[in-house]
Motif scaffolding. Structure first.
Motif, PDB file in Angstrom:
ATOM      1  N   ASP A  61      -2.311   6.688   5.644  1.00 18.86           N
ATOM      2  CA  ASP A  61      -2.382   7.942   6.478  1.00 18.86           C
ATOM      3  C   ASP A  61      -3.994   8.372   6.654  1.00 18.86           C
ATOM      4  O   ASP A  61      -4.424   8.792   7.605  1.00 18.86           O
ATOM      5  N   THR A  62      -4.412   8.603   5.245  1.00 22.37           N
ATOM      6  CA  THR A  62      -5.728   9.118   5.185  1.00 22.37           C
ATOM      7  C   THR A  62      -6.911   8.635   5.937  1.00 22.37           C
ATOM      8  O   THR A  62      -7.794   8.945   6.542  1.00 22.37           O
ATOM      9  N   GLY A 115       5.266   9.061   5.056  1.00 19.00           N
ATOM     10  CA  GLY A 115       4.010   8.580   5.331  1.00 19.00           C
ATOM     11  C   GLY A 115       3.892   7.352   6.340  1.00 19.00           C
ATOM     12  O   GLY A 115       5.061   6.861   6.771  1.00 19.00           O
ATOM     13  N   PHE A 116       2.664   6.523   6.459  1.00 22.72           N
ATOM     14  CA  PHE A 116       2.527   5.483   7.372  1.00 22.72           C
ATOM     15  C   PHE A 116       3.222   4.342   6.846  1.00 22.72           C
ATOM     16  O   PHE A 116       2.851   3.955   5.772  1.00 22.72           O
ATOM     17  N   GLY A 123       3.090   0.677  13.103  1.00 23.77           N
ATOM     18  CA  GLY A 123       3.580   1.640  12.116  1.00 23.77           C
ATOM     19  C   GLY A 123       4.677   2.641  12.335  1.00 23.77           C
ATOM     20  O   GLY A 123       5.031   2.850  13.584  1.00 23.77           O
ATOM     21  N   VAL A 124       5.607   2.706  11.469  1.00 23.09           N
ATOM     22  CA  VAL A 124       6.536   3.865  11.748  1.00 23.09           C
ATOM     23  C   VAL A 124       6.744   4.736  10.626  1.00 23.09           C
ATOM     24  O   VAL A 124       5.984   4.697   9.604  1.00 23.09           O
ATOM     25  N   SER A 132       0.710  -1.244  -0.045  1.00 22.21           N
ATOM     26  CA  SER A 132       0.167   0.081   0.054  1.00 22.21           C
ATOM     27  C   SER A 132       0.897   1.350  -0.019  1.00 22.21           C
ATOM     28  O   SER A 132       0.553   2.302  -0.496  1.00 22.21           O
ATOM     29  N   PRO A 133       1.998   1.391   0.683  1.00 14.65           N
ATOM     30  CA  PRO A 133       2.654   2.597   0.667  1.00 14.65           C
ATOM     31  C   PRO A 133       3.374   3.012  -0.628  1.00 14.65           C
ATOM     32  O   PRO A 133       3.614   4.166  -1.104  1.00 14.65           O
TER      33      PRO A 133
END
Length: 438
Positions: free
Chosen positions: A74-75, A100-101, A92-93, A65-66
């Motif tokens: 994030d959204t 972003g997450f 998460g980091v 996903s990232p």
């Protein structure tokens, strides 16, 4: 946001898990993972054939996903947590460049395991080193700082598999310290290569393996009896066609040929050589391209008698290299001027040992005739048959002489090749090699 069925599912899963956690009295239905046929991602064959569980497939989507959309996670999370503040349970980091997450093992456990101890244990096992994901170098957990929980490490997705999922293909690895190899290519064809009959026959066997090796191992079921990959030793004097042959094998089988920069692989520091080679092979074997180790003596030379700790370690290093090369699924070619320079343990494990001798008279004459450009003409004094008969030269040396003679003609603003220029070129090659011209 997203019109992809798989990422829409991930969004619904995150919303479902957060809503059920914060609003325990709310009745919601857990979303259903769409089948692989409904995914809009390019699902590699290896994933389709693996018969993965829904949890394993969801971890793939989560990890991707990232790379798919930098603000995707994030959204969704901010919308759901706007009134709840920070939520450590989600894990998460943040990255160094990527702000972003980034999901961690904890993220996967929360989304897919909830408060079920059994499910959370099962998710931890997915990130074990003996799991399909780790063995195939698809995804894994980054090592967490010492003293912190293992599952707090971020989920790392192999860049090669990211490209396969998102683009449907893998781009060539860039030359770097982590991948000290460059693709070698040629405009020449098999007809341009002059080899003796025995050598050529063995090369054709290699070409057959590249084209049909997977059929032999998988469709014919020989994977239980044969080791993966193929290992070949090219040995013979410099300039006899070893590199060109490797390049042509790649050209005619649709494989990239990576020439390894041994100066960047071999390290004086203990453990670094193994690490460098492991990184290189991990990247290369995603596409099972051809690896070409020129002057391989530096990396695969004979082991020494143990006189001190350094010798003992050097021998261990060679043993590791032997094991790692044997597990590579593609074609590995080692090139050496002398077969005797290669460690016996390697030699025993080669499927092919191919000798590239200096060309005989008939072969030298064929090289001479093919070497000159078609646009030139020969002066009446040029006798290629005599030159081929009199001077024992390698193919590379002949090409150097042809280049010299052509440059002499260009300098004189002519398109004629003279015997004198050819002989002068021969003399230059003999001097370079410290030989006496007769």
């Amino acid at each position: 946001m997203s019109n992809n069925a798989e990422f829409d599912y991930l969004k619904q899963l995150i919303q479902y898990r957060l809503q059920t956690y914060f609003n325990k009295n709310t009745i919601t239905v857990e979303p259903k993972l769409p089948s692989l046929k409904e995914w809009e991602l390019h699902v590699p064959i290896i994933i389709k054939d693996a018969q993965l569980s829904d949890i394993e497939k969801t971890i793939i989507i989560l990890a991707l996903s990232p790379h798919f959309d930098s603000g995707f996670l994030d959204t969704i999370i901010q919308d759901e947590l706007s009134s709840n503040g920070d939520f450590p349970k989600l894990g998460g980091v943040r990255g160094k460049n990527f702000r972003g997450f980034l999901p961690t093992g904890e993220t996967a456990m929360f989304l897919l395991g909830g408060n079920s101890l059994q499910k959370r244990r099962g998710i931890q096992e997915i990130f074990d080193t003996d799991h399909f994901f780790a063995k195939k170098r698809i995804l894994w957990l980054e090592e967490a700082p010492e003293g912190e929980p293992k599952m707090s490490g971020k989920i790392v997705f192999s860049q090669e598999y990211v490209e396969l999922f998102l683009l449907g293909k893998v781009s060539r690895p860039a030359f770097s310290m982590k991948f000290p190899a460059q693709v070698i290519e040629t405009e020449m064809n098999w007809d341009d290569l002059v080899l003796n009959g025995e050598t050529l026959s063995q090369i054709q066997e290699l070409q057959t393996w590249i084209s049909h090796g997977n059929t032999l191992l998988n469709e014919w079921g020989m994977y239980k009896k044969l080791k993966p990959g193929y290992r070949a030793l090219f040995h013979g004097p410099p300039g006899t066609g070893k590199t060109l042959t490797a390049t042509l094998l790649g050209k005619y089988t649709g494989k990239d040929v990576y020439k390894i920069d041994l100066s960047m692989v071999v390290s004086k520091f203990i453990g670094e050589t193994e690490k460098n080679l492991a990184n290189l092979l991990a990247k290369a074997e995603k596409t099972e391209n051809i690896l070409f180790f020129d002057e391989a003596d530096a990396l695969f030379g004979k082991r020494t008698n143990v006189r001190d700790a350094h010798d003992k370690y050097a021998n261990q290093e060679v043993s590791y290299l032997l094991q790692r090369i044997e597990s590579y699924k593609g074609l590995v070619i080692l090139a050496s001027n002398l077969k005797s320079n290669i460690d016996d343990a390697f030699v025993r494990r080669f499927q092919s040992i191919i000798h590239f001798p200096l060309p005989k008279f008939s072969e030298r004459l064929a090289i001479w005739k093919k070497a000159f450009p078609s646009k030139i003409r020969f002066h009446s004094d040029v006798d290629l048959t005599l030159i081929a008969q009199r001077y024992e030269l390698s193919g590379a040396e002949i090409m150097n002489i042809v280049q010299y003679a052509c440059l002499c003609s260009l300098k004189a603003n002519k398109k004629t090749i003279y015997q004198t220029d050819i002989i002068n070129g021969v003399q230059r090659e003999f001097q370079k090699g410290g030989r006496v011209m007769r």
